[in-house]
Design a protein around this motif. Sequence first.
Motif, PDB file in Angstrom:
ATOM      1  N   GLN A 464       8.958   7.134  -3.936  1.00  0.00           N
ATOM      2  CA  GLN A 464       7.624   7.685  -3.697  1.00  0.00           C
ATOM      3  C   GLN A 464       7.046   7.083  -2.429  1.00  0.00           C
ATOM      4  O   GLN A 464       7.225   5.898  -2.153  1.00  0.00           O
ATOM      5  CB  GLN A 464       6.721   7.400  -4.898  1.00  0.00           C
ATOM      6  N   VAL A 465       6.321   7.913  -1.648  1.00  0.00           N
ATOM      7  CA  VAL A 465       5.789   7.497  -0.348  1.00  0.00           C
ATOM      8  C   VAL A 465       4.277   7.289  -0.450  1.00  0.00           C
ATOM      9  O   VAL A 465       3.552   8.115  -1.017  1.00  0.00           O
ATOM     10  CB  VAL A 465       6.107   8.538   0.734  1.00  0.00           C
ATOM     11  N   PHE A 466       3.811   6.130   0.077  1.00  0.00           N
ATOM     12  CA  PHE A 466       2.393   5.835   0.216  1.00  0.00           C
ATOM     13  C   PHE A 466       2.095   5.624   1.704  1.00  0.00           C
ATOM     14  O   PHE A 466       3.000   5.350   2.513  1.00  0.00           O
ATOM     15  CB  PHE A 466       2.022   4.581  -0.586  1.00  0.00           C
ATOM     16  N   TYR A 467       0.818   5.686   2.073  1.00  0.00           N
ATOM     17  CA  TYR A 467       0.407   5.520   3.471  1.00  0.00           C
ATOM     18  C   TYR A 467      -0.616   4.397   3.557  1.00  0.00           C
ATOM     19  O   TYR A 467      -1.446   4.214   2.652  1.00  0.00           O
ATOM     20  CB  TYR A 467      -0.169   6.827   4.012  1.00  0.00           C
ATOM     21  N   TYR A 468      -0.557   3.643   4.646  1.00  0.00           N
ATOM     22  CA  TYR A 468      -1.478   2.510   4.806  1.00  0.00           C
ATOM     23  C   TYR A 468      -2.254   2.654   6.104  1.00  0.00           C
ATOM     24  O   TYR A 468      -1.791   3.274   7.077  1.00  0.00           O
ATOM     25  CB  TYR A 468      -0.745   1.174   4.770  1.00  0.00           C
ATOM     26  N   ILE A 469      -3.443   2.049   6.108  1.00  0.00           N
ATOM     27  CA  ILE A 469      -4.257   1.903   7.315  1.00  0.00           C
ATOM     28  C   ILE A 469      -4.748   0.460   7.339  1.00  0.00           C
ATOM     29  O   ILE A 469      -5.331  -0.025   6.363  1.00  0.00           O
ATOM     30  CB  ILE A 469      -5.457   2.866   7.311  1.00  0.00           C
ATOM     31  N   ILE A 470      -4.470  -0.234   8.428  1.00  0.00           N
ATOM     32  CA  ILE A 470      -4.884  -1.624   8.600  1.00  0.00           C
ATOM     33  C   ILE A 470      -5.907  -1.659   9.733  1.00  0.00           C
ATOM     34  O   ILE A 470      -5.590  -1.284  10.865  1.00  0.00           O
ATOM     35  CB  ILE A 470      -3.690  -2.539   8.926  1.00  0.00           C
ATOM     36  N   ASP A 471      -7.146  -2.128   9.421  1.00  0.00           N
ATOM     37  CA  ASP A 471      -8.200  -2.245  10.416  1.00  0.00           C
ATOM     38  C   ASP A 471      -8.595  -3.699  10.570  1.00  0.00           C
ATOM     39  O   ASP A 471      -9.083  -4.327   9.610  1.00  0.00           O
ATOM     40  CB  ASP A 471      -9.433  -1.432  10.002  1.00  0.00           C
ATOM     41  N   THR A 472      -8.362  -4.271  11.755  1.00  0.00           N
ATOM     42  CA  THR A 472      -8.693  -5.673  12.001  1.00  0.00           C
ATOM     43  C   THR A 472     -10.139  -5.789  12.449  1.00  0.00           C
ATOM     44  O   THR A 472     -10.785  -4.799  12.822  1.00  0.00           O
ATOM     45  CB  THR A 472      -7.766  -6.273  13.064  1.00  0.00           C
ATOM     46  N   VAL A 473     -10.663  -7.008  12.440  1.00  0.00           N
ATOM     47  CA  VAL A 473     -12.056  -7.239  12.817  1.00  0.00           C
ATOM     48  C   VAL A 473     -12.292  -6.988  14.306  1.00  0.00           C
ATOM     49  O   VAL A 473     -13.441  -6.776  14.725  1.00  0.00           O
ATOM     50  CB  VAL A 473     -12.490  -8.672  12.436  1.00  0.00           C
ATOM     51  N   ASP A 474     -11.210  -7.055  15.100  1.00  0.00           N
ATOM     52  CA  ASP A 474     -11.382  -6.826  16.537  1.00  0.00           C
ATOM     53  C   ASP A 474     -11.151  -5.365  16.918  1.00  0.00           C
ATOM     54  O   ASP A 474     -10.950  -5.032  18.093  1.00  0.00           O
ATOM     55  CB  ASP A 474     -10.463  -7.730  17.343  1.00  0.00           C
ATOM     56  N   GLY A 475     -11.128  -4.451  15.922  1.00  0.00           N
ATOM     57  CA  GLY A 475     -11.035  -3.027  16.185  1.00  0.00           C
ATOM     58  C   GLY A 475      -9.629  -2.482  16.295  1.00  0.00           C
ATOM     59  O   GLY A 475      -9.447  -1.286  16.564  1.00  0.00           O
ATOM     60  N   LYS A 476      -8.633  -3.312  16.025  1.00  0.00           N
ATOM     61  CA  LYS A 476      -7.245  -2.862  16.104  1.00  0.00           C
ATOM     62  C   LYS A 476      -6.876  -2.133  14.806  1.00  0.00           C
ATOM     63  O   LYS A 476      -7.241  -2.563  13.713  1.00  0.00           O
ATOM     64  CB  LYS A 476      -6.337  -4.060  16.333  1.00  0.00           C
ATOM     65  N   THR A 477      -6.118  -1.026  14.921  1.00  0.00           N
ATOM     66  CA  THR A 477      -5.717  -0.255  13.750  1.00  0.00           C
ATOM     67  C   THR A 477      -4.210  -0.040  13.748  1.00  0.00           C
ATOM     68  O   THR A 477      -3.626   0.287  14.798  1.00  0.00           O
ATOM     69  CB  THR A 477      -6.425   1.098  13.706  1.00  0.00           C
ATOM     70  N   GLU A 478      -3.636  -0.277  12.536  1.00  0.00           N
ATOM     71  CA  GLU A 478      -2.212   0.009  12.339  1.00  0.00           C
ATOM     72  C   GLU A 478      -2.085   1.028  11.218  1.00  0.00           C
ATOM     73  O   GLU A 478      -2.747   0.925  10.179  1.00  0.00           O
ATOM     74  CB  GLU A 478      -1.448  -1.268  11.962  1.00  0.00           C
ATOM     75  N   LYS A 479      -1.200   2.022  11.422  1.00  0.00           N
ATOM     76  CA  LYS A 479      -0.973   3.037  10.404  1.00  0.00           C
ATOM     77  C   LYS A 479       0.522   3.206  10.181  1.00  0.00           C
ATOM     78  O   LYS A 479       1.313   2.996  11.103  1.00  0.00           O
ATOM     79  CB  LYS A 479      -1.586   4.370  10.826  1.00  0.00           C
ATOM     80  N   GLY A 480       0.884   3.607   8.942  1.00  0.00           N
ATOM     81  CA  GLY A 480       2.291   3.846   8.655  1.00  0.00           C
ATOM     82  C   GLY A 480       2.491   4.248   7.202  1.00  0.00           C
ATOM     83  O   GLY A 480       1.545   4.478   6.458  1.00  0.00           O
ATOM     84  N   SER A 481       3.760   4.320   6.818  1.00  0.00           N
ATOM     85  CA  SER A 481       4.107   4.700   5.449  1.00  0.00           C
ATOM     86  C   SER A 481       4.839   3.563   4.742  1.00  0.00           C
ATOM     87  O   SER A 481       5.450   2.707   5.389  1.00  0.00           O
ATOM     88  CB  SER A 481       4.965   5.966   5.447  1.00  0.00           C
ATOM     89  N   ILE A 482       4.784   3.632   3.368  1.00  0.00           N
ATOM     90  CA  ILE A 482       5.513   2.652   2.530  1.00  0.00           C
ATOM     91  C   ILE A 482       6.298   3.466   1.494  1.00  0.00           C
ATOM     92  O   ILE A 482       5.714   4.211   0.715  1.00  0.00           O
ATOM     93  CB  ILE A 482       4.563   1.711   1.779  1.00  0.00           C
ATOM     94  N   THR A 483       7.610   3.333   1.546  1.00  0.00           N
ATOM     95  CA  THR A 483       8.446   4.005   0.552  1.00  0.00           C
ATOM     96  C   THR A 483       8.732   3.006  -0.570  1.00  0.00           C
ATOM     97  O   THR A 483       9.260   1.918  -0.331  1.00  0.00           O
ATOM     98  CB  THR A 483       9.759   4.514   1.161  1.00  0.00           C
ATOM     99  N   VAL A 484       8.351   3.394  -1.798  1.00  0.00           N
ATOM    100  CA  VAL A 484       8.565   2.557  -2.970  1.00  0.00           C
ATOM    101  C   VAL A 484       9.814   3.049  -3.681  1.00  0.00           C
ATOM    102  O   VAL A 484       9.884   4.180  -4.165  1.00  0.00           O
ATOM    103  CB  VAL A 484       7.367   2.600  -3.929  1.00  0.00           C
ATOM    104  N   ILE A 485      10.851   2.214  -3.683  1.00  0.00           N
ATOM    105  CA  ILE A 485      12.114   2.575  -4.314  1.00  0.00           C
ATOM    106  C   ILE A 485      12.031   2.216  -5.800  1.00  0.00           C
ATOM    107  O   ILE A 485      11.778   1.070  -6.176  1.00  0.00           O
ATOM    108  CB  ILE A 485      13.285   1.829  -3.652  1.00  0.00           C
ATOM    109  N   LYS A 486      12.248   3.182  -6.637  1.00  0.00           N
ATOM    110  CA  LYS A 486      12.111   3.001  -8.070  1.00  0.00           C
ATOM    111  C   LYS A 486      13.312   2.243  -8.652  1.00  0.00           C
ATOM    112  O   LYS A 486      14.420   2.504  -8.273  1.00  0.00           O
ATOM    113  CB  LYS A 486      11.971   4.372  -8.753  1.00  0.00           C
TER     114      LYS A 486
END
Length: 486
Positions: A464-486
């Motif tokens: 199953q695939v999930f998506y993440y968003i990481i927002d740092t205090v200095d305005g930097k953003t990281e985005k991507g996916s996480i595949t969870v292997i059952k």
Amino acid sequence: MTILTIKKQIALGLCFTVAIIFSAVKAQIVIGAPSLGFSQACASEEFNSYSTSFVFSPEASLEASNQFIIELSDADGDFANAEVIYTTTSGEITSSPASISFSIPESTAGENYKIRIKSTAPAATSSSSNAFAAYYKLQDSPFSINNLVSTGAFCSGSSYLLTIDNPGINANDSPLNYPSLTFNWYRETSATTSVFVAEGETLEVNTEGTYFVETNYGSCTSNSVSNKVTITEASNGQADATIASSLGNPYCPAQGLTTLTTIGGLSYQWFRDGEVIDGATNQMYQTNESRNFSVQVDLGECMASGSINLISELFNSDINVDSVNYLEEGETLTITITDDANNPTYEWFLNNTLLSETSATLEASEFGNYTVIISENNGCTGAVEYQFSIQEAIEQFPDVANIPNVISPNGDTINDTWIIPQEYTSGSNTLIRIFSSQGKLVFETNDYLNDWPQGNLELTNINQVFYYIIDTVDGKTEKGSITVIK
């Protein structure tokens, strides 16, 4: 016929007559009444030897084959069905006075026994001895009634049944095991006096008082007596129900389960710390816990209730570590036992292997499953066991360079959670959000501990695939996916 011949014939006749008379006298003896060497015969397995003495005359009349026999009457002194209780060997006794020791039969029980002496050659019988009390105490130790519960209660207009326990409580020898015994019940009139109430194996009581029962050994004192039970009448439809612990209170659990017993009634319900114990509906309840137990007893027209704060005598102890402990390679954990055991011993095990340490403290550095057993060797002997494990510590915040896009939360401690670089974890105030493939927010925090997923994701797909968003205090953003292997 000459006068001389007639004289000879008369002389011969006289000699023959004298010989017959002498022979008749020689063939008889007289035996005096036996004299008792005791006042009463209170026999038991430990002691059963009594003596009697008697005289007889003339000694010369005894034949070589003669035997003396002691006969015992019935409890009323009647010899109609006399019992032979001793027989000498042929020719054993040849002179008077004589003394013989004998034992009484186990069936003996009464106040007016007698004995008499008989001889066989020549046959003769003495008159009887003085009457004496005689009992064979088949059971001569304390026994229990009412299951050792010290009280009982009856409803107004009703009664309470007292019974001799069989089997006896606490391995007491119940006198009911001996069918020939009879019993006398008494009610106390003072601390040192009592009155006879009735005979029998049971007693129905409808009068308040303290009762007990003795095995009927007449004038022979004995230890065959029961515990005392105080019977009361219920007041306002309520009575007290005493609870007795078979191992006492406090009790030693090393002896096994203790049996809690209450007064007799129609039905019962036991409680532990105020909560109903399912299925505990008998007069007795067994346990090895230290808790507050109570009971309700239905007496028919009224109720009774009681409680006992049951306490174990087993020592108190504690251990200073958790059930699971984490160490890094090369570190040592000090495990310490605190207890108040009497003369304790300590056994330490690692993965079921006995270690050499025998004190209350262990310095442990190896990973594995540990067990320590503390044993008390004096007083209330028993043991307490603790189990714990030491596992290799998992670095919660490893210094990783990249954000992973695959995890496998299968419990093998490898890649079970989403581990991200330290610059985004706890203390950085970075906002972490994770969304499902349908765009639903499933996780959000600004203090991430590298611990997602924290529970069951209820995965419906193998991967199953999930998506993440990481927002740092200095305005930097990281985005991507996480595949969870059952």
